[in-house]
Design a protein around this motif. Sequence first.
Motif, mmCIF file in Angstrom:
data_model
loop_
_atom_site.group_PDB
_atom_site.id
_atom_site.type_symbol
_atom_site.label_atom_id
_atom_site.label_comp_id
_atom_site.label_asym_id
_atom_site.label_seq_id
_atom_site.Cartn_x
_atom_site.Cartn_y
_atom_site.Cartn_z
ATOM 1 N N ALA A 111 0.822 -1.221 0.000
ATOM 2 C CA ALA A 111 0.000 0.000 0.000
ATOM 3 C C ALA A 111 0.851 1.264 0.000
ATOM 4 C CB ALA A 111 -0.939 -0.013 1.202
ATOM 5 N N GLY A 112 1.859 1.308 0.886
ATOM 6 C CA GLY A 112 2.688 2.499 1.000
ATOM 7 C C GLY A 112 3.398 2.799 -0.303
ATOM 8 N N ILE A 149 0.897 4.376 -2.618
ATOM 9 C CA ILE A 149 0.554 5.747 -2.171
ATOM 10 C C ILE A 149 1.690 6.710 -2.511
ATOM 11 C CG2 ILE A 149 0.128 7.206 -0.141
ATOM 12 C CD1 ILE A 149 -1.220 4.754 1.165
ATOM 13 N N ILE A 150 2.915 6.315 -2.150
ATOM 14 C CA ILE A 150 4.059 7.207 -2.419
ATOM 15 C C ILE A 150 4.216 7.423 -3.928
ATOM 16 C CG2 ILE A 150 6.580 7.451 -2.215
ATOM 17 C CD1 ILE A 150 5.182 7.865 0.403
ATOM 18 N N ILE A 195 1.708 9.973 -5.031
ATOM 19 C CA ILE A 195 2.074 11.343 -4.641
ATOM 20 C C ILE A 195 3.207 11.855 -5.521
ATOM 21 C CG2 ILE A 195 2.912 12.801 -2.756
ATOM 22 C CD1 ILE A 195 1.611 10.890 -0.794
ATOM 23 N N ALA A 214 6.335 21.537 -6.054
ATOM 24 C CA ALA A 214 7.615 21.494 -5.362
ATOM 25 C C ALA A 214 7.426 21.193 -3.878
ATOM 26 C CB ALA A 214 8.344 22.823 -5.551
ATOM 27 N N VAL A 215 6.383 21.818 -3.295
ATOM 28 C CA VAL A 215 6.095 21.567 -1.880
ATOM 29 C C VAL A 215 5.779 20.090 -1.658
ATOM 30 C CG1 VAL A 215 4.412 21.996 -0.041
ATOM 31 C CG2 VAL A 215 5.315 23.904 -1.363
ATOM 32 N N LEU A 216 4.966 19.535 -2.555
ATOM 33 C CA LEU A 216 4.586 18.132 -2.442
ATOM 34 C C LEU A 216 5.813 17.225 -2.625
ATOM 35 C CD1 LEU A 216 1.898 16.726 -1.963
ATOM 36 C CD2 LEU A 216 1.629 16.478 -4.423
ATOM 37 N N LEU A 228 8.981 17.990 -2.211
ATOM 38 C CA LEU A 228 9.882 18.133 -1.073
ATOM 39 C C LEU A 228 9.356 17.352 0.130
ATOM 40 C CD1 LEU A 228 12.451 19.452 0.023
ATOM 41 C CD2 LEU A 228 11.085 21.445 0.651
ATOM 42 N N GLY A 229 8.031 17.322 0.275
ATOM 43 C CA GLY A 229 7.410 16.560 1.364
ATOM 44 C C GLY A 229 7.760 15.081 1.271
ATOM 45 N N GLY A 286 10.156 12.605 3.790
ATOM 46 C CA GLY A 286 9.866 11.236 4.221
ATOM 47 C C GLY A 286 11.027 10.317 3.864
#
Lengths: 136, 507
Positions: free
Chosen positions: A51-52, A55-56, A59, A77-79, A81-82, A86
Amino acid sequence: MPTQKVETKVLVFSWIFQIIAAIILGMAAWDKIVGTETSHYVFTTLEMEPAGRIIIASIESLAAIMLLSTSIPHMGAVLGLGVMMGAIIAHISKLGFDVNNDGGKMVMMMTVVIFSTIAIIFLHRSRFPMGEKDTD
Amino acid sequence: MTFNTFDTLQGSVRINLEKLSKVVNSGIPLTAFFFGILGYSFSFYFHFITVTFIYLTVLNFIYLHVQKRHALLSNYGIVAQMRYMIESIGPELRQYLFSSDTEEKPFSRVERNEVYRKSKGIDSSSAFGSQLLFNENEIKLRHSMFPQSKESLEAFSLCIGEERGLENSYTLKHPLIISAMSYGALGKNAIRALARGAKKAGILMNTGEGGFPKYHLMEDCDLVFQIGTAKFGVRNEDGTLSETKLAEIASFSQVKVIEIKFSQGAKPGKGGLLPKEKITKEISELRGVPMGEDIVSPSYHPECTTPQATVQFIKKVQDISKLPVGIKLCLGLEHEFLTLIQTMKALDIFPDYISIDGAEGGTGAAPKTFMDDLGLPIYKALPKVQNMLIKEGVRDRLKLMCAGKMINSGRQFMALSMGADAIYSARGFLLAIGCIQALQCNKNTCPTGITTHDNHLQAGLDIEDKANRVQNYIQSLDREYIELIAALGKKSLHELNDENLFLEGVY
């Protein structure tokens, strides 16, 4: 939301970073979606398989698409960098820096994306709300 | 005194925003740390929250220690954004929830609803009593004890230009005219909706000072072409009148009347203003001005520096256009206006009408002081102008029109009783085509798509539907006119005079 026009010169400069970051993020997302051996290894180590991983990957693809847009590259860019934050946490806490004997390639890619996204955020900083209210 | 064990629990609970901000400012990094530990110990999924709070920590750090522009953000951090967020939707909240029905400005909900109902052609009766204040400043219409029968009423008809025996004189069939709104101030859909509505209702429409009236002409309604101080559309390079261009515009069969604008009620003594946000490529071409900067019209016509020159200029426009020519102004210094009238009398040159714009008139964009504090309101200006014209013996040489919040029949009848022959209204028609008084006309963000050139926003404005609203508005007003004329004991709008008015100490 208060958005100010970004100068053309700055925009051209920003596009270089946008393309670099989008390509790396896109490739990373693709690896996760098809499920290469490395990505399986990474997400099994993190106990997030499958799942992870999906999901990653979602994103990352979203961030790549946003980075290639004209209207919201700064949000992309914010997303991006987020996700990289992680990744830093993952490398520090679980994975280490030489993942699956790749000679630090993954960490290097990560560093490039982090640098590019921070540059994009900085270049587009006037587009983020800082509390300006609509004055009339 | 007996000792109560629970005394300490009886204090009131209050929100102390300063303490709250301190808790939040230290709480955000701690939360990031906390979820970091959870992510390390239990499941990596907790790090989604860790990353979010790391972001918030960075953002809050910038607010508190980096940015210098906002003291509130420096002192309180992210909590202070609540103030800006809530404040930004204040206008909407006030309009939806907190303002009373009679409180909003410039038009209260009661006044707007009246127009909305008329434009939708639905019953406009209200219950229980008037929402208005009845005080000594209240102006009222006086009714007759012996109302006219509705069958005996005469239709309205007003010939502009008859005083000069003009071949191309224009006969108004309806006392209400759509006031000057340019393409530029309004978007193309709004202009076309109004123009199509004017065509359907058979009323006259003013083009405003927006250059060549491309979209006004599309719907084939009767038009007043307005010459503003910048003379968009009929301009030479040096800002003077281009005779050939004026003749060309006057030759359009739709253009029935020409109007020279000297000043506007909302910004008297100042030229028109179109904010740069609203200047598209097309508008810059139609007006012949550059993009990217505000269009500020000069505050006067370069030709009109003295009363004589002004009257000669009117004559020049009359001669070139061969159409009825009116002037529009907001009353300021009375002696100047009197001199102008006397000059007209001396030279025996009169405009075909004078339109008096009240200071309460609307605008797409104007400096606040000019809107609030300059010029005479219409009910003060109109009687003065009427008296001056009568005193000089020239009242029969021209028609008198007026404007200024003339959105409902009551106000219109008061103006007609004070001497006006016809009425201009702009915002009445804007409300009819769906204006919600969002007060964003100068920002190109009009949520109803009226005063914007944003294609996305304009898409919601259906031309045909809104044109029908204009027609309904006019028809509903007509029905009300009939009721009112009969109640006032008159046979037609022309018979209205100041005996129909009540204002303590004046009428």
